[in-house]
Design an enzyme around this catalytic site. Sequence first.
Site, PDB file in Angstrom:
ATOM      1  N   CYS A  53      28.172 -16.628  28.564  1.00 13.34           N
ATOM      2  CA  CYS A  53      28.173 -16.586  27.108  1.00 13.34           C
ATOM      3  C   CYS A  53      29.107 -17.823  26.825  1.00 13.34           C
ATOM      4  CB  CYS A  53      28.615 -15.401  26.575  1.00 13.34           C
ATOM      5  SG  CYS A  53      27.816 -13.703  27.466  1.00 13.34           S
ATOM      6  N   ALA A 111      29.309 -20.821  24.767  1.00 15.98           N
ATOM      7  CA  ALA A 111      29.578 -21.634  23.416  1.00 15.98           C
ATOM      8  C   ALA A 111      30.701 -21.175  22.935  1.00 15.98           C
ATOM      9  CB  ALA A 111      28.602 -21.540  22.442  1.00 15.98           C
ATOM     10  N   GLY A 117      32.289 -23.786  24.447  1.00 16.02           N
ATOM     11  CA  GLY A 117      32.612 -24.540  25.627  1.00 16.02           C
ATOM     12  C   GLY A 117      34.104 -24.561  26.007  1.00 16.02           C
ATOM     13  N   GLY A 118      35.054 -23.946  25.592  1.00 14.50           N
ATOM     14  CA  GLY A 118      36.303 -23.947  25.904  1.00 14.50           C
ATOM     15  C   GLY A 118      36.423 -23.612  27.460  1.00 14.50           C
ATOM     16  N   LYS A 119      35.924 -22.502  27.880  1.00 14.05           N
ATOM     17  CA  LYS A 119      35.998 -22.067  29.141  1.00 14.05           C
ATOM     18  C   LYS A 119      35.063 -22.824  30.199  1.00 14.05           C
ATOM     19  CE  LYS A 119      37.227 -17.437  27.537  1.00 14.05           C
ATOM     20  NZ  LYS A 119      37.503 -18.042  25.998  1.00 14.05           N
ATOM     21  N   ARG A 165      24.583 -23.111  18.821  1.00 14.33           N
ATOM     22  CA  ARG A 165      26.066 -22.986  19.569  1.00 14.33           C
ATOM     23  C   ARG A 165      25.609 -23.705  20.879  1.00 14.33           C
ATOM     24  NH1 ARG A 165      29.932 -19.533  18.905  1.00 14.33           N
ATOM     25  NH2 ARG A 165      29.912 -18.772  20.910  1.00 14.33           N
ATOM     26  N   CYS A 210      37.908 -10.729  23.601  1.00 10.68           N
ATOM     27  CA  CYS A 210      39.001 -10.930  22.485  1.00 10.68           C
ATOM     28  C   CYS A 210      39.155  -9.882  21.645  1.00 10.68           C
ATOM     29  CB  CYS A 210      38.753 -12.328  22.115  1.00 10.68           C
ATOM     30  SG  CYS A 210      37.279 -12.475  20.936  1.00 10.68           S
TER      31      CYS A 210
END
Length: 460
Positions: A110, A112, A114-116, A139, A232
């Site tokens: 999952c 988008a 893209g941080g991870k 996304r 989160c």
Amino acid sequence: MEQLPQLFLSRMKEMLQEEYPAFLKSYEVPRKFGLRVNTNKISVEKFLEISPFSLTPIPWVSGGFFYREDERPSRHPYYAAGLYYLQEPSAMTPADRLEILPGEYVLDLCAAPGGKATALGAKLQGKGFLVANDISNSRAKALLRNLELFGIRNSMVTNETPGRLAGYFPEFFDKILVDAPCSGEGMFRKDPNVAKTWDETRPEYFGKIQKDIIANAISMLKPGGKLLYSTCTFSSVENEGLISFVLENFPQMRLLDIAPYDGFASGNPALGNHNEQLKKCVRIFPHRMEGEGHFLALMEKQGNLSPSQELPKTKLDKTSQKLLENFFQNVLTSYDFQHIEVRGSNVYYLSDKDTSNLKGIKFLRNGLFLGELKKNRFEPSQPFAMALSSEDYAHTLNLSASDERISRYLKGETLLLTEEEIPKKNGWQLVCTDGFPLGWGKAVGNTLKNKYPSGWRQMY
């Protein structure tokens, strides 16, 4: 902080008990802003030498730093060079705590925006295979852009449901990150609009979605592979409750310890099925750490990890080979032509995974988009520029980050070259800022025709 939902507060009071007043008070404290260095392009030590920002290390994340909100690093040329990613500090934790080795096959299910995925891709160091998936097409486009900005060349960006993706990748991945869609309770301080849309039905709603996602993720994990699940949110249904579901229904999965930090809180068995192993999970609370709310669980699938298969060789036609050879005589780093594939007029550099059996899968990009074959020439792409270093190309225009032409270049304007900058021969130039590529330009006399793509331009 605007009024928080009363049912949410009642649940948090019951969960935290004597810690509840400190938790409530944390919503009066301004949120923190985070920056993570792209170690695919620059070392942390080198970045700190050139950084114009006032940075403080995030103590629980390697390469992560707090920055002041008024410094606005998204407006600096280093951001356009892909030297860092701006991310909420706690949100950096999942990718940081999932160990990735170069050469592994990795899935961000999952992914988008893209941080991870960018963090996982940087850890691969150009070796192995990263599949970054998101069910939302819009996304997924943002995800692709961020991976390209980071110079990640060994990735495939897919736009599939977890169920369909599982059909293509049975027991395939060494490591999987599932940062699951959730009720978002941990983001109420960062984004008050999330609190406005919250109601008591959301945890149960997302809990059902998460069960389907995690079941498909487990089916794609190799025996011996590791899976990190994160949310989160604070909801026990989506956290300890979900991990209890995994332990009860997938006996091949076992919980692992997560590298500790003083501010981490342990998972609470009473919020799940009372399995003491749930203490190995991690909860992040804003009154204990300088970040928003998160939950993490690291699991391993029992069995022996098998080696991944390497990519079969490709073969170019003579015309494509010649056009590419003409351009690549100025490329000073190695690109194996047996890993290059031409689809129509577009040219791609493939990762170490054979994707010939993935017909029918919805994807936005497979491999690094090198550029386009046109009549009698090859035109390099923006993603190709971002995957290079300034030492990888023979002809570069290197401008200081303080040079006013950088702003003009990023807006798509033609640049005037100084006498010292005029190349001996007209042609492609790799435009850099302080030695880090931004994109392409084409020198004609004392001018540089701007090849920075319109979709990437920002008002700097």
